[in-house]
Design a protein around this motif. Structure first.
Motif, PDB file in Angstrom:
ATOM      1  N   LEU A 394     -22.192 -26.155 -35.086  1.00 41.95           N
ATOM      2  CA  LEU A 394     -23.013 -25.116 -34.446  1.00 41.95           C
ATOM      3  C   LEU A 394     -24.371 -25.630 -33.961  1.00 41.95           C
ATOM      4  O   LEU A 394     -24.755 -25.366 -32.817  1.00 41.95           O
ATOM      5  CB  LEU A 394     -23.188 -23.932 -35.392  1.00 41.95           C
ATOM      6  N   PRO A 395     -25.149 -26.362 -34.784  1.00 38.80           N
ATOM      7  CA  PRO A 395     -26.416 -26.902 -34.266  1.00 38.80           C
ATOM      8  C   PRO A 395     -26.200 -27.835 -33.074  1.00 38.80           C
ATOM      9  O   PRO A 395     -26.998 -27.849 -32.128  1.00 38.80           O
ATOM     10  CB  PRO A 395     -26.994 -27.657 -35.473  1.00 38.80           C
ATOM     11  N   TRP A 396     -25.125 -28.610 -33.124  1.00 43.11           N
ATOM     12  CA  TRP A 396     -24.801 -29.522 -32.032  1.00 43.11           C
ATOM     13  C   TRP A 396     -24.479 -28.736 -30.759  1.00 43.11           C
ATOM     14  O   TRP A 396     -24.923 -29.075 -29.670  1.00 43.11           O
ATOM     15  CB  TRP A 396     -23.605 -30.369 -32.437  1.00 43.11           C
ATOM     16  N   LEU A 397     -23.694 -27.666 -30.908  1.00 43.32           N
ATOM     17  CA  LEU A 397     -23.349 -26.823 -29.767  1.00 43.32           C
ATOM     18  C   LEU A 397     -24.603 -26.168 -29.180  1.00 43.32           C
ATOM     19  O   LEU A 397     -24.788 -26.134 -27.958  1.00 43.32           O
ATOM     20  CB  LEU A 397     -22.352 -25.748 -30.193  1.00 43.32           C
ATOM     21  N   ALA A 398     -25.470 -25.648 -30.050  1.00 42.29           N
ATOM     22  CA  ALA A 398     -26.712 -25.026 -29.590  1.00 42.29           C
ATOM     23  C   ALA A 398     -27.583 -26.030 -28.843  1.00 42.29           C
ATOM     24  O   ALA A 398     -28.200 -25.696 -27.823  1.00 42.29           O
ATOM     25  CB  ALA A 398     -27.473 -24.444 -30.787  1.00 42.29           C
ATOM     26  N   GLU A 399     -27.622 -27.270 -29.340  1.00 43.70           N
ATOM     27  CA  GLU A 399     -28.417 -28.311 -28.675  1.00 43.70           C
ATOM     28  C   GLU A 399     -27.852 -28.646 -27.299  1.00 43.70           C
ATOM     29  O   GLU A 399     -28.605 -28.786 -26.320  1.00 43.70           O
ATOM     30  CB  GLU A 399     -28.428 -29.570 -29.545  1.00 43.70           C
ATOM     31  N   GLU A 400     -26.531 -28.755 -27.186  1.00 45.64           N
ATOM     32  CA  GLU A 400     -25.904 -29.051 -25.897  1.00 45.64           C
ATOM     33  C   GLU A 400     -26.137 -27.921 -24.897  1.00 45.64           C
ATOM     34  O   GLU A 400     -26.388 -28.161 -23.712  1.00 45.64           O
ATOM     35  CB  GLU A 400     -24.404 -29.288 -26.078  1.00 45.64           C
ATOM     36  N   LEU A 401     -26.071 -26.681 -25.366  1.00 44.50           N
ATOM     37  CA  LEU A 401     -26.341 -25.542 -24.483  1.00 44.50           C
ATOM     38  C   LEU A 401     -27.800 -25.533 -24.037  1.00 44.50           C
ATOM     39  O   LEU A 401     -28.111 -25.220 -22.883  1.00 44.50           O
ATOM     40  CB  LEU A 401     -25.990 -24.233 -25.193  1.00 44.50           C
ATOM     41  N   ASP A 402     -28.694 -25.905 -24.943  1.00 40.43           N
ATOM     42  CA  ASP A 402     -30.116 -26.002 -24.602  1.00 40.43           C
ATOM     43  C   ASP A 402     -30.331 -27.069 -23.530  1.00 40.43           C
ATOM     44  O   ASP A 402     -31.110 -26.866 -22.587  1.00 40.43           O
ATOM     45  CB  ASP A 402     -30.926 -26.328 -25.857  1.00 40.43           C
ATOM     46  N   ASN A 403     -29.636 -28.200 -23.653  1.00 41.27           N
ATOM     47  CA  ASN A 403     -29.747 -29.261 -22.651  1.00 41.27           C
ATOM     48  C   ASN A 403     -29.236 -28.798 -21.293  1.00 41.27           C
ATOM     49  O   ASN A 403     -29.818 -29.139 -20.249  1.00 41.27           O
ATOM     50  CB  ASN A 403     -28.951 -30.497 -23.104  1.00 41.27           C
ATOM     51  N   LEU A 404     -28.160 -28.029 -21.293  1.00 42.58           N
ATOM     52  CA  LEU A 404     -27.619 -27.509 -20.035  1.00 42.58           C
ATOM     53  C   LEU A 404     -28.586 -26.531 -19.385  1.00 42.58           C
ATOM     54  O   LEU A 404     -28.744 -26.518 -18.160  1.00 42.58           O
ATOM     55  CB  LEU A 404     -26.268 -26.831 -20.292  1.00 42.58           C
ATOM     56  N   GLU A 405     -29.246 -25.702 -20.217  1.00 42.94           N
ATOM     57  CA  GLU A 405     -30.242 -24.766 -19.680  1.00 42.94           C
ATOM     58  C   GLU A 405     -31.399 -25.519 -19.024  1.00 42.94           C
ATOM     59  O   GLU A 405     -31.850 -25.168 -17.923  1.00 42.94           O
ATOM     60  CB  GLU A 405     -30.782 -23.881 -20.809  1.00 42.94           C
ATOM     61  N   LYS A 406     -31.881 -26.564 -19.694  1.00 43.25           N
ATOM     62  CA  LYS A 406     -32.986 -27.357 -19.146  1.00 43.25           C
ATOM     63  C   LYS A 406     -32.577 -28.053 -17.859  1.00 43.25           C
ATOM     64  O   LYS A 406     -33.353 -28.118 -16.891  1.00 43.25           O
ATOM     65  CB  LYS A 406     -33.451 -28.392 -20.179  1.00 43.25           C
ATOM     66  N   SER A 407     -31.348 -28.574 -17.837  1.00 43.64           N
ATOM     67  CA  SER A 407     -30.850 -29.242 -16.639  1.00 43.64           C
ATOM     68  C   SER A 407     -30.736 -28.270 -15.478  1.00 43.64           C
ATOM     69  O   SER A 407     -31.090 -28.601 -14.340  1.00 43.64           O
ATOM     70  CB  SER A 407     -29.485 -29.868 -16.939  1.00 43.64           C
ATOM     71  N   ARG A 408     -30.265 -27.068 -15.751  1.00 41.94           N
ATOM     72  CA  ARG A 408     -30.138 -26.058 -14.691  1.00 41.94           C
ATOM     73  C   ARG A 408     -31.507 -25.646 -14.144  1.00 41.94           C
ATOM     74  O   ARG A 408     -31.677 -25.468 -12.945  1.00 41.94           O
ATOM     75  CB  ARG A 408     -29.383 -24.839 -15.242  1.00 41.94           C
ATOM     76  N   LYS A 409     -32.501 -25.534 -15.045  1.00 46.96           N
ATOM     77  CA  LYS A 409     -33.847 -25.170 -14.601  1.00 46.96           C
ATOM     78  C   LYS A 409     -34.450 -26.241 -13.712  1.00 46.96           C
ATOM     79  O   LYS A 409     -35.163 -25.957 -12.748  1.00 46.96           O
ATOM     80  CB  LYS A 409     -34.749 -24.921 -15.812  1.00 46.96           C
ATOM     81  N   LYS A 410     -34.165 -27.522 -14.030  1.00 47.31           N
ATOM     82  CA  LYS A 410     -34.680 -28.620 -13.203  1.00 47.31           C
ATOM     83  C   LYS A 410     -34.047 -28.608 -11.821  1.00 47.31           C
ATOM     84  O   LYS A 410     -34.666 -28.997 -10.832  1.00 47.31           O
ATOM     85  CB  LYS A 410     -34.390 -29.955 -13.883  1.00 47.31           C
ATOM     86  N   GLN A 411     -32.808 -28.159 -11.744  1.00 45.76           N
ATOM     87  CA  GLN A 411     -32.105 -28.134 -10.473  1.00 45.76           C
ATOM     88  C   GLN A 411     -32.546 -26.981  -9.587  1.00 45.76           C
ATOM     89  O   GLN A 411     -32.458 -27.070  -8.365  1.00 45.76           O
ATOM     90  CB  GLN A 411     -30.592 -28.021 -10.719  1.00 45.76           C
ATOM     91  N   MET A 412     -33.039 -25.919 -10.190  1.00 46.02           N
ATOM     92  CA  MET A 412     -33.386 -24.726  -9.427  1.00 46.02           C
ATOM     93  C   MET A 412     -34.437 -24.964  -8.355  1.00 46.02           C
ATOM     94  O   MET A 412     -34.274 -24.528  -7.214  1.00 46.02           O
ATOM     95  CB  MET A 412     -33.827 -23.601 -10.377  1.00 46.02           C
ATOM     96  N   PRO A 413     -35.576 -25.676  -8.616  1.00 43.81           N
ATOM     97  CA  PRO A 413     -36.560 -25.921  -7.554  1.00 43.81           C
ATOM     98  C   PRO A 413     -35.955 -26.684  -6.386  1.00 43.81           C
ATOM     99  O   PRO A 413     -36.232 -26.372  -5.221  1.00 43.81           O
ATOM    100  CB  PRO A 413     -37.636 -26.761  -8.257  1.00 43.81           C
ATOM    101  N   ALA A 414     -35.106 -27.683  -6.677  1.00 43.87           N
ATOM    102  CA  ALA A 414     -34.470 -28.464  -5.615  1.00 43.87           C
ATOM    103  C   ALA A 414     -33.560 -27.582  -4.774  1.00 43.87           C
ATOM    104  O   ALA A 414     -33.517 -27.702  -3.547  1.00 43.87           O
ATOM    105  CB  ALA A 414     -33.679 -29.618  -6.221  1.00 43.87           C
ATOM    106  N   LEU A 415     -32.840 -26.678  -5.439  1.00 44.87           N
ATOM    107  CA  LEU A 415     -31.959 -25.773  -4.705  1.00 44.87           C
ATOM    108  C   LEU A 415     -32.748 -24.830  -3.817  1.00 44.87           C
ATOM    109  O   LEU A 415     -32.355 -24.532  -2.690  1.00 44.87           O
ATOM    110  CB  LEU A 415     -31.109 -24.967  -5.701  1.00 44.87           C
ATOM    111  N   ARG A 416     -33.932 -24.384  -4.305  1.00 42.55           N
ATOM    112  CA  ARG A 416     -34.758 -23.477  -3.501  1.00 42.55           C
ATOM    113  C   ARG A 416     -35.320 -24.194  -2.280  1.00 42.55           C
ATOM    114  O   ARG A 416     -35.412 -23.621  -1.199  1.00 42.55           O
ATOM    115  CB  ARG A 416     -35.893 -22.903  -4.377  1.00 42.55           C
TER     116      ARG A 416
END
Length: 422
Positions: A394-416
């Motif tokens: 579970l902690p590992w899964l939560a960490e991976e999901l957190d990494n995906l959220e951060k990655s998606r946020k970094k991509q958002m400015p480029a997409l805009r």
């Protein structure tokens, strides 16, 4: 006297091992088969087709073989309308009724194929007002039109996906040798995509989530919206509350791994405090319960079903002690589920698996390999199994999901920026 009948198979019948399964079943039942027509798809996206003649020693033997092949996905080419008989009494089914699998099923009524709703195993197909739906025997009413026999029914078993996915139907297996890190990352990606697309994620959990230190990680997943429903029993909720109130689980301090003084009473104190408040929701409202899995479910309006059992202490006021009522509520929560994540509970995992269509992506995590094996043995073949400590998972899964959220946020400015340039 020997009896024979033709059957047809269509789809990805080779790489999903459907054709070999049909051969094996016929031979296991002492029947014979002859391939009359066989067309093999030339590319991985192409389907294949086979027409076989099945022979039995007599008509009864042949009917038994055809019935088993039908459940695998075979069908007779001269498909007739489904045969229907009325239920003579409440909870009494007509003789020869069709027993469903968990695979998507279609039934022919007045020359038209209807998709059976609420697909699940070990149920009956009931026709009503131009539609077909699965009903468990406990919900059959006198006069219900129940499908009998195998005529006019088509079963569509899962096929091997055309692209890479962890939910490869034929790749479902249980092993502690599998690469847990890469699997957890892929599971996180699947969950993240379902969450982002507005899909439904159901979690089935046992008390070991708390015992092994996975409570905070699951609470975080609930808080962030990665859980749309929680199915469990009395124990998970009790020890979740116990940890929030006393910092222990089964009397053990989870920070020091030592038994707390009088700790063996803590779970009873926890039940008493929630009962004193009236319910888990009232305990949150009164400020008695201030954190944890159940707290996050309540403040984030995530529905939960706590199905009781004979060994429960208490139980908590929120626990449903009527088994049939609990089953109905569980079935309601898994409707339209895209992913079901089962963790550290054999009882509730198998119960939930029996409510699911084979099209639902299912993940079972348990330190005991037999939990996942039993789940698959009972027909939930679409499940993938990870043999590991849920407190690590579970902690590992939560960490991976957190990494995906951060990655998606970094991509958002480029997409805009790209969008503005257009």
């Amino acid at each position: 006297m020997e009896a024979m009948r033709e059957i047809e198979l269509r789809g990805h019948i080779i790489d999903s091992f459907l054709l070999p399964k049909v051969f094996d079943k016929v031979m296991d039942m002492n029947g014979e088969f002859e391939i009359i027509e066989f067309e093999i798809g030339k590319h991985k996206t192409d389907t294949s087709y086979a027409r076989l003649m099945i022979r039995g020693k007599d008509q009864e033997h042949l009917d038994d073989i055809i019935g088993e092949l039908h459940r695998l996905g075979a069908y007779v080419p001269e498909a007739e309308d489904a045969v229907v008989a009325e239920a003579p009494k409440d909870k009494v089914v007509p003789k020869g009724f069709y027993s469903t699998t968990n695979h998507p099923t279609f039934v022919k009524v007045d020359g038209e194929w209807l998709r059976v709703k609420n697909q699940k195993m070990d149920s009956l197909i009931v026709l009503r007002n131009g539609s077909a739906a699965c009903k468990t025997i406990g919900h059959v009413k006198k006069g219900d039109r129940v499908v009998i026999g195998n005529s006019g029914i088509r079963v569509v078993p899962p096929e091997r996906p055309r692209g890479h996915t962890i939910f490869d139907f034929m790749g479902s297996q249980v092993s502690s040798e599998r690469p847990s890190q890469s699997l957890i990352r892929e599971i996180a990606e699947e969950i993240f995509e379902v969450h982002e697309s507005g899909g439904k994620i159901v979690v089935v959990g046992g008390p070991a989530i708390v015992h092994t230190g996975g409570q905070q990680a699951l609470a975080e997943l609930v808080r962030k919206g990665y859980v749309d429903a929680l199915l469990s029993g009395n124990a998970l909720a009790v020890h979740d509350v116990e940890y929030n109130l006393y910092g222990t689980s089964l009397g053990m301090d989870l920070k020091t791994a030592e038994l707390a003084p009088e700790g063996h009473k803590h779970h009873l104190y926890a039940i008493s405090e929630i009962t004193r408040a009236g319910s888990l929701k009232e305990a949150v409202k009164q400020g008695v319960l201030t954190g944890g899995i159940m707290y996050e479910c309540i403040v984030n309006n995530v529905p939960y079903v706590l199905a009781g059992s004979i060994r429960d202490d208490g139980p908590l006021p929120d626990v449903i002690t009527d088994t049939m009522k609990a089953q109905d509520l569980m079935r309601e929560q898994v409707k339209n589920a895209d992913i079901v994540l089962m963790m550290a509970t054999m009882l509730h995992s198998i119960a939930t698996g029996n409510c699911l269509s084979s099209s639902v992506r299912t993940i079972c995590v348990d330190i005991n390999p037999s939990t996942v094996t039993k789940l698959m043995d009972r027909g939930t073949a679409q499940a993938i199994g990870i043999v590991t400590d849920v407190g690590t998972f579970l902690p590992w899964l939560a960490e991976e999901l957190d990494n995906l959220e951060k990655s998606r946020k970094k991509q958002m400015p480029a997409l805009r920026v790209k969008s503005k340039k257009r």
